[in-house]
Write a protein that holds these residues in place. Sequence first.
Motif, mmCIF file in Angstrom:
data_model
loop_
_atom_site.group_PDB
_atom_site.id
_atom_site.type_symbol
_atom_site.label_atom_id
_atom_site.label_comp_id
_atom_site.label_asym_id
_atom_site.label_seq_id
_atom_site.Cartn_x
_atom_site.Cartn_y
_atom_site.Cartn_z
ATOM 1 N N THR A 1 0.286 11.493 3.586
ATOM 2 C CA THR A 1 -1.124 11.205 3.826
ATOM 3 C C THR A 1 -1.345 10.671 5.239
ATOM 4 N N SER B 1 7.412 17.111 9.044
ATOM 5 C CA SER B 1 7.887 18.175 8.138
ATOM 6 C C SER B 1 7.340 17.984 6.739
ATOM 7 N N SER B 2 6.960 16.749 6.414
ATOM 8 C CA SER B 2 6.440 16.440 5.076
ATOM 9 C C SER B 2 4.940 16.675 4.994
ATOM 10 N N MET C 1 -5.697 0.550 5.705
ATOM 11 C CA MET C 1 -6.581 1.517 6.339
ATOM 12 C C MET C 1 -7.372 2.267 5.267
ATOM 13 N N SER D 1 3.783 8.501 12.592
ATOM 14 C CA SER D 1 4.640 9.663 12.367
ATOM 15 C C SER D 1 4.582 10.665 13.512
ATOM 16 N N GLY D 2 5.684 11.364 13.654
ATOM 17 C CA GLY D 2 5.769 12.414 14.653
ATOM 18 C C GLY D 2 5.963 13.744 13.945
ATOM 19 N N ALA E 1 0.380 4.412 9.392
ATOM 20 C CA ALA E 1 1.210 3.229 9.167
ATOM 21 C C ALA E 1 2.615 3.403 9.737
ATOM 22 N N GLY F 1 0.763 5.660 0.209
ATOM 23 C CA GLY F 1 0.034 6.913 0.366
ATOM 24 C C GLY F 1 0.640 7.909 -0.606
ATOM 25 N N ALA F 2 1.486 8.819 -0.070
ATOM 26 C CA ALA F 2 2.124 9.806 -0.938
ATOM 27 C C ALA F 2 3.539 9.379 -1.330
ATOM 28 N N GLY F 3 4.019 8.290 -0.729
ATOM 29 C CA GLY F 3 5.373 7.844 -1.050
ATOM 30 C C GLY F 3 6.460 8.734 -0.480
ATOM 31 N N THR F 4 6.189 9.407 0.638
ATOM 32 C CA THR F 4 7.225 10.233 1.270
ATOM 33 C C THR F 4 7.982 9.477 2.359
ATOM 34 N N GLY F 5 7.630 8.212 2.554
ATOM 35 C CA GLY F 5 8.289 7.404 3.581
ATOM 36 C C GLY F 5 9.789 7.366 3.366
ATOM 37 N N THR G 1 0.849 -1.180 0.000
ATOM 38 C CA THR G 1 0.000 0.000 0.000
ATOM 39 C C THR G 1 0.889 1.236 0.000
ATOM 40 N N ASN H 1 0.824 8.288 7.655
ATOM 41 C CA ASN H 1 1.129 8.727 9.027
ATOM 42 C C ASN H 1 0.767 7.641 10.033
HETATM 43 C C1 LIG Z 1 11.152 15.892 3.494
HETATM 44 C C2 LIG Z 1 10.571 14.856 4.396
HETATM 45 C C3 LIG Z 1 10.366 15.189 5.720
HETATM 46 C C4 LIG Z 1 9.811 14.254 6.590
HETATM 47 N N1 LIG Z 1 9.594 14.612 7.890
HETATM 48 C C5 LIG Z 1 9.046 13.726 8.746
HETATM 49 C C6 LIG Z 1 8.810 14.084 10.103
HETATM 50 O O1 LIG Z 1 9.055 15.199 10.534
HETATM 51 N N2 LIG Z 1 8.281 13.147 10.930
HETATM 52 C C7 LIG Z 1 7.957 11.902 10.477
HETATM 53 O O2 LIG Z 1 7.469 11.106 11.268
HETATM 54 N N3 LIG Z 1 8.172 11.536 9.196
HETATM 55 C C8 LIG Z 1 8.699 12.411 8.315
HETATM 56 N N4 LIG Z 1 8.915 12.025 7.005
HETATM 57 C C9 LIG Z 1 8.605 10.668 6.580
HETATM 58 C C10 LIG Z 1 7.225 10.477 5.908
HETATM 59 O O3 LIG Z 1 6.736 11.697 5.423
HETATM 60 C C11 LIG Z 1 6.214 9.864 6.866
HETATM 61 O O4 LIG Z 1 6.625 8.556 7.195
HETATM 62 C C12 LIG Z 1 4.792 9.807 6.317
HETATM 63 O O5 LIG Z 1 3.910 9.378 7.313
HETATM 64 C C13 LIG Z 1 4.618 8.908 5.133
HETATM 65 O O6 LIG Z 1 3.345 9.172 4.546
HETATM 66 P P1 LIG Z 1 3.043 8.780 3.042
HETATM 67 O O7 LIG Z 1 1.625 9.093 2.777
HETATM 68 O O8 LIG Z 1 4.025 9.399 2.157
HETATM 69 O O9 LIG Z 1 3.221 7.214 3.120
HETATM 70 P P2 LIG Z 1 4.018 6.245 2.135
HETATM 71 O O10 LIG Z 1 5.442 6.616 2.085
HETATM 72 O O11 LIG Z 1 3.292 6.134 0.864
HETATM 73 O O12 LIG Z 1 3.860 4.896 2.949
HETATM 74 C C14 LIG Z 1 4.471 4.718 4.195
HETATM 75 C C15 LIG Z 1 4.072 3.367 4.772
HETATM 76 O O13 LIG Z 1 2.697 3.377 5.064
HETATM 77 C C16 LIG Z 1 2.021 2.313 4.436
HETATM 78 N N5 LIG Z 1 0.693 2.827 4.119
HETATM 79 C C17 LIG Z 1 0.386 3.986 3.502
HETATM 80 N N6 LIG Z 1 -0.932 4.148 3.449
HETATM 81 C C18 LIG Z 1 -1.495 3.076 4.047
HETATM 82 C C19 LIG Z 1 -2.827 2.667 4.312
HETATM 83 N N7 LIG Z 1 -3.866 3.392 3.936
HETATM 84 N N8 LIG Z 1 -3.025 1.488 4.943
HETATM 85 C C20 LIG Z 1 -1.987 0.738 5.324
HETATM 86 N N9 LIG Z 1 -0.707 1.075 5.119
HETATM 87 C C21 LIG Z 1 -0.461 2.234 4.486
HETATM 88 C C22 LIG Z 1 2.909 1.958 3.281
HETATM 89 O O14 LIG Z 1 2.738 0.609 2.910
HETATM 90 C C23 LIG Z 1 4.285 2.203 3.849
HETATM 91 O O15 LIG Z 1 4.705 1.104 4.594
HETATM 92 C C24 LIG Z 1 9.481 12.955 6.120
HETATM 93 C C25 LIG Z 1 9.694 12.635 4.774
HETATM 94 C C26 LIG Z 1 10.232 13.568 3.916
HETATM 95 C C27 LIG Z 1 10.426 13.183 2.492
#
Ligand SMILES: Cc1cc2nc3c(=O)[nH]c(=O)nc-3n(C[C@H](O)[C@H](O)[C@H](O)COP(=O)(O)OP(=O)(O)OC[C@H]3O[C@@H](n4cnc5c(N)ncnc54)[C@H](O)[C@@H]3O)c2cc1C
Lengths: 353, 501
Positions: free
Chosen positions: B157, B151-152, B222, B166-167, B163, B88-92, B86, B161
């Motif tokens: 998404t 910060s992202s 989720m 996130s903090g 999954a 979300g936005a791929g910022t992991g 799965t 967050n």
């Molecule tokens: C510039 C930058 C700054 C950042 N700063 C922070 C920060 O301050 N604090 C912090 O905690 N993180 C930070 N991050 C990391 C990241 O943004 C977080 O981990 C964020 O929660 C990931 O969200 P996403 O939607 O991009 O998830 P994705 O990267 O798409 O996925 C993350 C994980 O969640 C799972 N997932 C996504 N959606 C679902 C769903 N609906 N159901 C089940 N599983 C799911 C995916 O399988 C994957 O394992 C930062 C990243 C970047 C690039």
Amino acid sequence: MLNQQIQSLCDTVKHAYETKQALNIQGGNSKSFYANHVDAQTISTTDLSGIIEYQPSELYITAHAGTPLQIIEDTLTEHKQMFSFEPPYYSPSTTLGGSIACGLSGPRRPYADAIRDCILGTDIINGKGEHLSFGGKVIKNVAGYDVSRLMCGAFGTLGIITQASIKVLPKPEHEITLLFEHHQQQAKKNIQDWLNSLIPITATYFQNDHLWIRISGLENIVSTIHKKLGGEKIHSSKTFWQAIKNHQADFFQTDIPLWRCIVPHNTNEIVLQGESCFEWNGGLRWIKSEETAEKVFKTCQTLNGYASLFRSKEKPADCFAPMNNQVKKLHMNLKHAFDPENILNPGRMYSWC
Amino acid sequence: MYSQKSLNTDEIHHKHMLDRSEIPALFSSCLPKACIFTSIEKLRPYECDAYTAYRSLPLAVLLPETKQQVIDIVKTCQKYQLPIVTRGAGTGLSGGAHPIENGILLNLSKLNQIYEINHELQYARVGPGVRNLAISEAASTYDLYYAPDPSSQIACTIGGNIAENSGGVHCLKYGLTVHNILEITFVNIDGEVITVGSECYENPGYDLLALLTGSEGMLAIMIQAKVKLLPKPANKEVILAAFNRIEDAGEAVANIIASGVIPAGLEMMDQAVIQATENFCQAGYPTDAAAILLCELDGFDEALQWEIQQVTQQCNQCHATSVRKANNAQEQELFWKGRKSAFPAIGQLAPDYLCMDGTIPRQHLAHVLGEISNISERIGLPVANVFHAGDGNLHPLIMYDANNAGELDKAEEIGSQILELCVSVGGTITGEHGVGIEKLNQMCVQFNSQELIQFEQVKLAFDPERLFNPGKAIPTLQRCAEFGAMHVHAGELPFKDIPRF
Ligand SMILES: Cc1cc2nc3c(=O)[nH]c(=O)nc-3n(C[C@H](O)[C@H](O)[C@H](O)COP(=O)(O)OP(=O)(O)OC[C@H]3O[C@@H](n4cnc5c(N)ncnc54)[C@H](O)[C@@H]3O)c2cc1C
């Protein structure tokens, strides 16, 4: 630390696992009245006692599970700190492990934390007699599944907690409790307005058209707020909330079954016969009622909440409201994952788990 | 171009024998053709998340627009034993949403509806693809906001967050995602929809809400969440303190907290980061300082004044060379802008960087920072440090150039040593970014074989066929044996009969 005592508990569990004998886990035995009774050989954590690590500026305390809660809270008070979930006691023998296992939070819950919010790490003995460590001492920790928090409110059915690290917070310098005469609707509205304007409310209790609220903070702030809100300042704030929290207050002295109903706090009325009071802005209602378990369960469920029979001479098959089949299946799968032979407190929380 | 490594996927079971060309037909009854991507150029953007060191292409990307489509997709995947990652936005930052070559990548970004803002019970009910910041924006009509602010937050998404648990910069006072989620609705591996949690202050039974939070997409998908909203703080102040020695800044952090103040945010930056951000966005940081602290305070008027006094006094006692309070909202923004630009600013200094996420008890801050600088010197790549000082969460940024042969390996070696250092002082390998594929080896350092097996049992309780995000977060014992770091528990040899999961 206490390696021998822990090893001996592991051995007992391992033996029980091999021989498929159920175990009844006991801390201070202060909450044996709560939920179901387990008819099995007792395994006690009281040998596991003592604070392991505490440095106030780190904002956590680590202690063995059998440590009396009172000892821990006294230590925190000495350093002007506290558990922000204000755990109830019900008896002085309450231990840290038992409090975590029962998952009960006290008056401060809506304004600070629930006990589950403060769990940083737990060490447990699972149903195979393996001593495992999950979580840690830091608030931010996402290595692996959150197994340590899972232990909170699991009634020992997933593992025997041997030690835990819990978040602590600074204790407000001062507190006062103000008494108002209000109808229930008005009381709830006022609380919400005050909270929205960031008044540092840290407890609420309503009974018989009387509302008590606790305000905590620096002395001058607390008195400014008193002037602003009005209300009568009661004589001993501390004693009052202890009596509510630990059920020494008159309301709780009863032979009628006592129900603990958790509902969305804006719920108007729970239509059940019997006297009631509320804490937590209206989110926790205590009801003394002779209604049937089915009726109470159903009524609270319809309100998107849940009920449990807290104290009663006679008990239904389950003290907690039933859950739907899918969630039930997940519970059984998890129980099996931690305790494949179903030997740890079987039936303590739900008769089927 | 980028020197790429591909993921070692031998840990992942591939039970099916399906070919990419067969996928559209398989899912044609689940969702419109236009939402099924199988061409290489359409898959390319999904070859990694924000952990870019490794890349691979999934069999297909599916982009559902409704919850029902998600359910149908899961049922089809189960039928054909197709692994699902799965996204979300791929910022992991740890590769959680990294695709599996023989699996489906399920992009939930179109499930981005905010269904309800309830100002009375103070929650928002949202789809998994809703962006973090969009929630606070929608809630601001009622003077409410959603507290966790990674910060992202413009991009990430709420599904991601949850999954990752996130903090953000405000978690010391307002908690992590796990403290701010009231209810989760998810699809299980059988395609059933299940809701856990409620609008209440407590829930019965096992804390499934906590278990799902931070589970990195390995237990369920989720599809809806109710998140807690808080009243916006009326007043806030931001203080910037500079120090000549990093140890002094560390001590100031401990003393501020010991004085009874819980700041809304407490961030530290070392000289490398200060200089990089100053070049990048001119936040007005003193570039000659060895470290700066950024401290945000909020609350009731008089209490706020008292807190400002405490923080100022503690910083001064720890030999701060300057302590400044932002004069107005613009200046507050500016102070924060520097901190929030730390990552892009470092990005200008080096073509690539790895961001670590170890968390330690604060008392070890000075020791750990000293050691990090030793490791950096020994292996020969620069490391800049920015961290959530209040909660001991370090983000060492290891700078490298992927075009130079061997530099990625060196960077990974530094990262690995830093994380092991964190574990050795009683901390953890990841505070908020998750394990993903990045920290699988370090999991072997933090947990012994019995603990890893227990994790695996939890996974199987939800997903017995291991179709949700296989190969992530929990290492196999085989991997740990090869990595050579497995704890030997009570003298027992853990590899007598190595299960491969
Ligand atoms: C510039 C930058 C700054 C950042 N700063 C922070 C920060 O301050 N604090 C912090 O905690 N993180 C930070 N991050 C990391 C990241 O943004 C977080 O981990 C964020 O929660 C990931 O969200 P996403 O939607 O991009 O998830 P994705 O990267 O798409 O996925 C993350 C994980 O969640 C799972 N997932 C996504 N959606 C679902 C769903 N609906 N159901 C089940 N599983 C799911 C995916 O399988 C994957 O394992 C930062 C990243 C970047 C690039």
